[in-house]
Design an enzyme around this catalytic site. Structure first.
Site, PDB file in Angstrom:
ATOM      1  N   ASP A   1       0.871  -1.178   0.000  1.00  9.86           N
ATOM      2  CA  ASP A   1       0.000   0.000   0.000  1.00  9.86           C
ATOM      3  C   ASP A   1       0.908   1.227   0.000  1.00  9.86           C
ATOM      4  O   ASP A   1       2.113   1.114   0.227  1.00  9.86           O
ATOM      5  CB  ASP A   1      -0.888  -0.028   1.269  1.00  9.86           C
ATOM      6  CG  ASP A   1      -1.802   1.191   1.375  1.00  9.86           C
ATOM      7  OD1 ASP A   1      -2.326   1.639   0.334  1.00  9.86           O
ATOM      8  OD2 ASP A   1      -1.989   1.709   2.488  1.00  9.86           O
ATOM      9  N   SER A   2       0.304   2.397  -0.190  1.00  6.18           N
ATOM     10  CA  SER A   2       1.077   3.638  -0.089  1.00  6.18           C
ATOM     11  C   SER A   2       1.535   3.890   1.352  1.00  6.18           C
ATOM     12  O   SER A   2       2.365   4.761   1.578  1.00  6.18           O
ATOM     13  CB  SER A   2       0.217   4.810  -0.544  1.00  6.18           C
ATOM     14  OG  SER A   2      -0.893   4.946   0.335  1.00  6.18           O
TER      15      SER A   2
ATOM     16  N   CYS B   1      -4.520  -1.515  -1.815  1.00  4.78           N
ATOM     17  CA  CYS B   1      -4.681  -0.080  -2.020  1.00  4.78           C
ATOM     18  C   CYS B   1      -5.626   0.095  -3.198  1.00  4.78           C
ATOM     19  O   CYS B   1      -5.349  -0.413  -4.288  1.00  4.78           O
ATOM     20  CB  CYS B   1      -3.312   0.518  -2.339  1.00  4.78           C
ATOM     21  SG  CYS B   1      -3.355   2.245  -2.810  1.00  4.78           S
TER      22      CYS B   1
ATOM     23  N   GLU C   1      -1.791   7.911   8.937  1.00  9.62           N
ATOM     24  CA  GLU C   1      -0.324   7.799   8.951  1.00  9.62           C
ATOM     25  C   GLU C   1       0.256   8.425  10.220  1.00  9.62           C
ATOM     26  O   GLU C   1       1.277   7.987  10.730  1.00  9.62           O
ATOM     27  CB  GLU C   1       0.280   8.455   7.698  1.00  9.62           C
ATOM     28  CG  GLU C   1       0.022   7.677   6.410  1.00  9.62           C
ATOM     29  CD  GLU C   1       0.682   6.298   6.378  1.00  9.62           C
ATOM     30  OE1 GLU C   1       1.868   6.187   6.705  1.00  9.62           O
ATOM     31  OE2 GLU C   1      -0.026   5.321   6.045  1.00  9.62           O
TER      32      GLU C   1
ATOM     33  N   CYS D   1     -10.953   3.172   0.373  1.00 10.46           N
ATOM     34  CA  CYS D   1      -9.508   3.383   0.565  1.00 10.46           C
ATOM     35  C   CYS D   1      -9.131   2.586   1.799  1.00 10.46           C
ATOM     36  O   CYS D   1      -9.845   2.625   2.810  1.00 10.46           O
ATOM     37  CB  CYS D   1      -9.212   4.867   0.771  1.00 10.46           C
ATOM     38  SG  CYS D   1      -7.529   5.191   1.368  1.00 10.46           S
TER      39      CYS D   1
ATOM     40  N   HIS E   1      -6.925   2.885   3.998  1.00  7.38           N
ATOM     41  CA  HIS E   1      -6.617   3.616   5.238  1.00  7.38           C
ATOM     42  C   HIS E   1      -7.887   3.861   6.063  1.00  7.38           C
ATOM     43  O   HIS E   1      -7.835   3.950   7.290  1.00  7.38           O
ATOM     44  CB  HIS E   1      -5.987   4.979   4.933  1.00  7.38           C
ATOM     45  CG  HIS E   1      -4.520   4.931   4.608  1.00  7.38           C
ATOM     46  ND1 HIS E   1      -4.050   4.500   3.396  1.00  7.38           N
ATOM     47  CD2 HIS E   1      -3.427   5.252   5.351  1.00  7.38           C
ATOM     48  CE1 HIS E   1      -2.716   4.577   3.398  1.00  7.38           C
ATOM     49  NE2 HIS E   1      -2.322   5.036   4.580  1.00  7.38           N
TER      50      HIS E   1
END
Ligand code: DGL
Length: 255
Positions: A6-7, A69, A147, A179, A181
């Protein structure tokens, strides 16, 4: 060995569901946090990152890769499947589930700008959202909150309200998290949305899909004992990041 990328730390929301159905596998998780967020980047940029990470995961011995992602799936999974001989499992906003379950006839989708503008997402929406209204919103600032490990509190609540309230105002009774996240903000989203709204995390469905793909290809490691339910922290997993590792470890610690 299963590679997951994932990012950032978001893909851990998929990893924790995968471990439940595949507890005995070995995992490598790659957070591309030096290049996060993907949601604002060009398609070419995300494809280039996806190729580099795939090369890294293959070098670690992975024989199946989960693109955990939605943004990278929308941009890059077709290219990855064309270029590499291993299976890739992607993430897509669960518009179908939302459309099947809505009573109000309005489904809210929260995703990144990259996902919402992608042709792949438009195809999914047009195929499954027959007869229902789909309202879309980017989760502006959500990835940054996750994050930073800020999953609740006044700052997180203000950010989340800005994107969730327009969906509620439009009459959505289903909110699809598009998403990876965003599931880490799910308790907050549910509190803001209230009891009449269902929030859908597509990770359990993606994990089941991976299980079936691995069964079909005979890739499952199994020691002959009855299957147990995997604990994400106890599983055999190695964590890598392109940037500082702390963000990834913080989210890993709350799984
Ligand atoms: N977690 C990612 C997704 O599922 C993207 C977040 C980002 O880097 O913008 O779309």
């Amino acid at each position: 060995m299963i590679g997951i990328f994932d990012s950032g730390a978001g893909g851990l929301s998929v990893y924790r569901e995968i471990v439940k159905v595949l507890p005995e596998e070995k995992y490598v998780y790659y957070s591309d946090n030096a290049h996060c967020p993907y949601g604002e980047k060009s398609r070419e940029y995300v494809i280039d990152r996806a190729r580099k990470i795939t090369d890294f995961l293959l070098g670690q011995g992975c024989d199946v890769i989960v693109v955990a992602c939605n943004t990278a799936t929308a941009a890059a999974i077709a290219a990855l499947r064309a270029e590499y001989p291993i299976p890739f499992i992607g993430m897509e906003p669960a518009v179908k589930q939302g459309a099947l379950r809505t009573r109000s006839g309005v489904v809210g989708v929260l995703a990144t700008a990259g996902t919402l503008k992608a042709e792949k997402y438009h195809d999914t929406r047009d195929r499954f959202a027959d007869g229902v209204t789909v309202v879309e919103r980017t989760g502006e600032g959500f990835v940054e909150l996750v994050e930073a490990g800020t999953l609740d509190g006044p700052e997180a609540e203000a950010v989340v309200r800005r994107s969730v309230e327009p969906l509620l105002d439009a009459g959505a009774d289903m909110i699809v998290l598009g998403c990876t996240h965003y599931p880490f903000l799910q308790p907050l989203i549910e509190r803001i949305a209230g009891p009449g709204v269902t929030v859908i995390d597509p990770a359990p469905a993606a994990a089941r899909h991976l299980l079936h793909v691995m069964e079909d290809r005979g890739l499952i490691r199994h020691d002959g004992q009855p299957m147990k339910i995997g604990d994400p922290k106890a599983a055999d997993v190695r964590l890598f990041s392109s940037g500082p590792q702390a963000a990834l470890e913080r989210i890993f610690s709350i799984l």
